[in-house]
Enzyme design. Sequence first.
Site, PDB file in Angstrom:
ATOM      1  N   GLY A  12       0.891  -1.093   0.057  1.00 41.75           N
ATOM      2  CA  GLY A  12       0.057  -0.062   0.017  1.00 41.75           C
ATOM      3  C   GLY A  12       0.685   1.084   0.193  1.00 41.75           C
ATOM      4  CE  LYS A  78       8.822  21.437  -3.362  1.00 43.27           C
ATOM      5  NZ  LYS A  78       9.295  20.243  -3.453  1.00 43.27           N
ATOM      6  CG  LEU A 333      10.676   3.559  -1.650  1.00 43.55           C
ATOM      7  CD1 LEU A 333      10.448   3.572   0.095  1.00 43.55           C
ATOM      8  CD2 LEU A 333      11.389   4.617  -1.950  1.00 43.55           C
ATOM      9  CD  GLU A 342      15.832  19.754  -6.918  1.00 43.41           C
ATOM     10  OE1 GLU A 342      14.660  20.159  -7.004  1.00 43.41           O
ATOM     11  OE2 GLU A 342      16.929  20.620  -6.964  1.00 43.41           O
ATOM     12  CB  THR A 344      12.505  13.202  -7.822  1.00 41.15           C
ATOM     13  OG1 THR A 344      13.286  12.344  -7.082  1.00 41.15           O
ATOM     14  CG2 THR A 344      13.134  14.445  -8.091  1.00 41.15           C
TER      15      THR A 344
END
Length: 491
Positions: A12, A78, A333, A342, A344
């Site tokens: 999840g 942001k 991941l 940054e 990303t």
Amino acid sequence: MKKINRIVIVGGGTSGWMAAAALSNKLSVDQFEITLIESSRIGTIGVGEGSTPYLKHFMHSLGFQESDWMSRCDASYKNGIYFDNWNGDKNRYFHPFYFSLDVKPAEVFFNCANARRRGIGPHINGDNFFISGHLAQQHLSPIADKTLPAQAEYGYHFDAAKLAGVLSDLSCSRGVKHISADVIDVNQDDGGDVISLVLDDGGEIQGDHFIDASGFNALLIGKTLQVPFEPFGDELLNDAAVTVSTPRETREKLATYTQSKAMSAGWMWRIPLTSRTGNGYVYSSQYLSKEQAEDELAAELNLDASTVNFRHINMKVGMRSKPWSRNVVAIGLSHGFIEPLEATALMITQWSIEYFIQLLMEVETPNEQCRDKFNTEMTRLMLGVKEYVHGHYVTSKRRDSDYWRKATSEESISLRLSALLAKWKSGEDFDEFLHCNERDMAYFRPSWYALLAGMDYRDESLVMVHQMLDPNLIEQAQGYSKTVAEKYFNE
């Protein structure tokens, strides 16, 4: 490959639920059976996260209005990232989010930056040439009070665990089946394709195609299919982080930018949420212990380290050589990770999901060509992001510790990044280089200029002919951006 009817997502978190939401949004749940298996024992790293503007487009594509999800995720706006002390001299520069109203003043900034690198101009940062720079300076939201001639680009700060919850609710409402269980075994056919997952509750889930969103665990792509992992440790030294949340100072206006401040063996982030401030120190365990990292972060935040409940994260920086292998696509991941400098991670996840869906919709049955195209594009993206992030280190003037002497070394620099920096430093046509390499660059002209000019990266002995702009034109360009910010943005 066989026709896909049943898609199973393992894991999840933000990545897994982004995949579920996008799949259920683009594909007919009557035609595709989508199942997500999530372990209740593995939590999301909800330390406060930032995004690029791509997340705005992703949420909009799902049908969300910002009012639908931002308050549920403690989210704030942001406008970009401030980089502090990256040269060790209390310098500061800004990485803006660029949109069409910035085009003309940005050209003036590019000219100033080219003059500087050719040895005939002053050091000028880019923040005052971009509307988002003025918004960040004044802590203004990028939501205009009046109708803008063009749509502003911006990102968000948010609680990643809460965003996963929002996407979970949406996905399940659209027919995604959610199973809370641990995968204890993986069954494969004679050719090596995954055919089913055995769960700890005694169940077995079959599928035609599997999405590995199991994080650094990489259950399917790594442990089952044994797809090699290519580490980036020679270029990017940081492999750990320590995090802590601090209360938001409600008397102060909420910042609308991420702060990245260079430290003795890495850098720290400050991410302002509406409920709290997320703080973290990304560092190299080769040069700093956990206790030293805690002490340094606590000192920056004026905290007593002995009274703080720190959270530690081990990072596996690198990528799978083939994120789509057999009938498994790795995202997030499990695919790879480039340190969060940054912001990303979700951008790469989003691109992976959307490109997979695009290929899935182009052909009735995925084939070897689909898989090769996916792997080529994802590898290109990861390497492009890695080079831009690595550029922050190798352009630094810091040599004040063993860490910075190693981080600024160009021993392991990629050939393309080396050529890019050489083109800039030599005073040659940098824009031509960017144009010729555009297909392989994850970041484009405004970002590279913001970084290289902001770091004042140059050969200080170089002096070349350059057509200087009238100082009044430079002042007008900065004034234009400020005027637009003040005219359209007030809150």
